[in-house]
Design a protein around this motif. Sequence first.
Motif, mmCIF file in Angstrom:
data_model
loop_
_atom_site.group_PDB
_atom_site.id
_atom_site.type_symbol
_atom_site.label_atom_id
_atom_site.label_comp_id
_atom_site.label_asym_id
_atom_site.label_seq_id
_atom_site.Cartn_x
_atom_site.Cartn_y
_atom_site.Cartn_z
ATOM 1 N N TRP A 66 0.827 -1.548 -0.092
ATOM 2 C CA TRP A 66 -0.384 -0.232 0.112
ATOM 3 C C TRP A 66 0.514 1.153 -0.173
ATOM 4 N N GLU A 67 1.672 1.522 0.564
ATOM 5 C CA GLU A 67 2.792 2.392 1.146
ATOM 6 C C GLU A 67 3.252 2.907 -0.476
ATOM 7 N N ASP A 68 3.995 2.162 -1.475
ATOM 8 C CA ASP A 68 3.917 1.896 -2.563
ATOM 9 C C ASP A 68 2.799 2.753 -3.790
ATOM 10 N N ALA A 69 1.611 2.402 -3.107
ATOM 11 C CA ALA A 69 0.989 3.190 -4.286
ATOM 12 C C ALA A 69 0.284 4.176 -3.405
ATOM 13 N N ALA A 70 0.724 5.340 -2.566
ATOM 14 C CA ALA A 70 0.091 6.124 -0.820
ATOM 15 C C ALA A 70 0.631 7.094 -2.412
ATOM 16 N N ILE A 71 -0.532 8.375 -2.791
ATOM 17 C CA ILE A 71 -0.802 9.764 -2.311
ATOM 18 C C ILE A 71 0.188 10.812 -1.659
ATOM 19 N N ASN A 72 0.657 11.392 -2.143
ATOM 20 C CA ASN A 72 1.544 12.280 -1.373
ATOM 21 C C ASN A 72 1.684 13.644 -1.716
ATOM 22 N N ASN A 73 0.403 13.873 -3.105
ATOM 23 C CA ASN A 73 0.462 15.461 -2.725
ATOM 24 C C ASN A 73 -0.912 15.412 -3.600
ATOM 25 N N ALA A 74 -2.343 15.267 -2.894
ATOM 26 C CA ALA A 74 -3.187 15.244 -3.451
ATOM 27 C C ALA A 74 -3.573 16.502 -2.260
ATOM 28 N N GLN A 75 -4.470 18.122 -2.707
ATOM 29 C CA GLN A 75 -5.346 18.519 -2.020
ATOM 30 C C GLN A 75 -6.655 18.213 -1.298
ATOM 31 N N ILE A 76 -6.629 18.463 -0.024
ATOM 32 C CA ILE A 76 -7.967 16.991 0.386
ATOM 33 C C ILE A 76 -9.456 18.258 1.042
ATOM 34 N N THR A 77 -10.324 18.785 0.930
ATOM 35 C CA THR A 77 -10.586 19.794 1.845
ATOM 36 C C THR A 77 -11.750 19.199 1.882
ATOM 37 N N ILE A 78 -12.475 19.271 3.562
ATOM 38 C CA ILE A 78 -13.980 19.007 4.086
ATOM 39 C C ILE A 78 -14.972 19.576 4.051
ATOM 40 N N GLU A 79 -15.853 19.811 3.648
ATOM 41 C CA GLU A 79 -16.978 20.587 3.988
ATOM 42 C C GLU A 79 -18.091 20.476 4.366
ATOM 43 N N HIS A 80 -18.829 20.737 5.986
ATOM 44 C CA HIS A 80 -20.069 20.607 6.214
ATOM 45 C C HIS A 80 -20.967 21.354 5.577
ATOM 46 N N GLU A 81 -22.449 20.885 6.230
ATOM 47 C CA GLU A 81 -23.433 21.874 5.423
ATOM 48 C C GLU A 81 -23.865 22.901 5.084
ATOM 49 N N SER A 82 -23.075 23.597 6.661
ATOM 50 C CA SER A 82 -23.495 24.347 7.002
ATOM 51 C C SER A 82 -22.157 25.405 6.589
ATOM 52 N N GLY A 83 -21.639 25.168 5.447
ATOM 53 C CA GLY A 83 -20.858 25.738 5.023
ATOM 54 C C GLY A 83 -19.387 26.127 5.889
ATOM 55 N N ASN A 84 -18.700 25.391 6.615
ATOM 56 C CA ASN A 84 -17.828 25.523 7.504
ATOM 57 C C ASN A 84 -16.711 24.424 6.847
ATOM 58 N N SER A 85 -16.036 24.644 6.331
ATOM 59 C CA SER A 85 -14.934 24.136 5.602
ATOM 60 C C SER A 85 -13.692 23.651 5.989
ATOM 61 N N PHE A 86 -12.531 23.177 5.613
ATOM 62 C CA PHE A 86 -11.122 22.802 6.094
ATOM 63 C C PHE A 86 -10.476 22.334 5.233
ATOM 64 N N LYS A 87 -9.366 22.590 5.262
ATOM 65 C CA LYS A 87 -8.190 21.552 4.560
ATOM 66 C C LYS A 87 -7.637 20.681 5.447
ATOM 67 N N LEU A 88 -7.070 19.889 4.666
ATOM 68 C CA LEU A 88 -6.494 18.788 5.610
ATOM 69 C C LEU A 88 -4.750 18.334 5.117
#
Length: 366
Positions: A66-88
């Motif tokens: 699994w480590e050989d297939a890991a993606i290390n340059n992704a941009q991940i954002t989580i948003e709640h239905e209330s509109g609050n969002s943040f990046k991981l």
Amino acid sequence: MRLEKRNHFTNIIWLLVCICLFNSCLRDFELKIPKEEKKVAITCFFSPDSNWNIKIYFTHNIDTAWEDAAINNAQITIEHESGNSFKLSHNSSGLYSSDEKPTQSGTYFLKAFVEGYDTVYAQSYIPERSSISEFTFNDNPGPVLHKNYIDDCYDKIKFNITPNFHKEFYSAIRVMGFNANTGLNIYCIDQKILDALQVAEVPANVINKLKVLIETRLYSYNIESRIKQLLTEAESSSYYYVIKAVFDSNAVCGKLTYRSPSLFNLRSCFSNQGIFYQATYEASTLLLNETPHQNAEIYFIDYESTDEEWLEYKDLSSDYYYFLKDYLLQISNRGETNTSPVIIYSNITNGVGIFAGYQQQLFRIK
């Protein structure tokens, strides 16, 4: 005499024909296995009890780490239905996390961007917490019918499930054991402990590798990994349990109040009630998809009478339920060569995997 020779000759001819036919059935065929399609894969199970943690990687062959297939340059954002969002933030080997925790309820939206691929989307929610009440425990209730045979080695637990809404709900139930004698230990390592290892006939070269642990503290949940990372595989196989026994007898200097989830052991359990789903060869997880208020009755094996017994009840999002149902069926069918392949549920757009919310409750059974 001629007739006997003729029959003997006929038998030889038939034998040669059978050999030729048999050999024709043993041809070698080269199977052309297509290369796996490279997609972005995501694994994320989230609840209000822990911070956000997401694995993101490329789909890969089962022979690839699994480590050989890991993606290390992704941009991940989580948003709640209330509109609050943040990046991981990326930690290591495709693992992304945040200091934030999910709230008790509501829908969350995931967006992941990996250069060269379409943006990945997913959404799921944290379900309302059900009320679990009126526990009744019966130690060894007697013979019980289980999968067409009678067995009397089970204990029984009964309880009521009351969801906080009036529509169908999803849940997973397991019975687990916890060894409180060793599972809450704090270990203080000093030279006296290493001297005790010598008395226990642990080789000097192994003891020397453990000297880095002097003046450190270990805990029940990390003692195995800390010791084994210092030793070779052969040394661990030969001496880990001797070392652990010496530490349990001589190095315990305190007790934790926290039970690490990694130290709980699953118990075999089942139910004869039609409200539960359990894959044929799956022995430890019961799934439930019903409408409000259920009276549950579960049998389980108490392997170690000195262990604490706990009931784990998880309220699941529908996404988690369908994923887990397929996954358990796939695991159950691995020993059956004649069963159809199981396609596991995924709620990821432009990728594969699972993004699903849940809530967990633990109850001491006895």
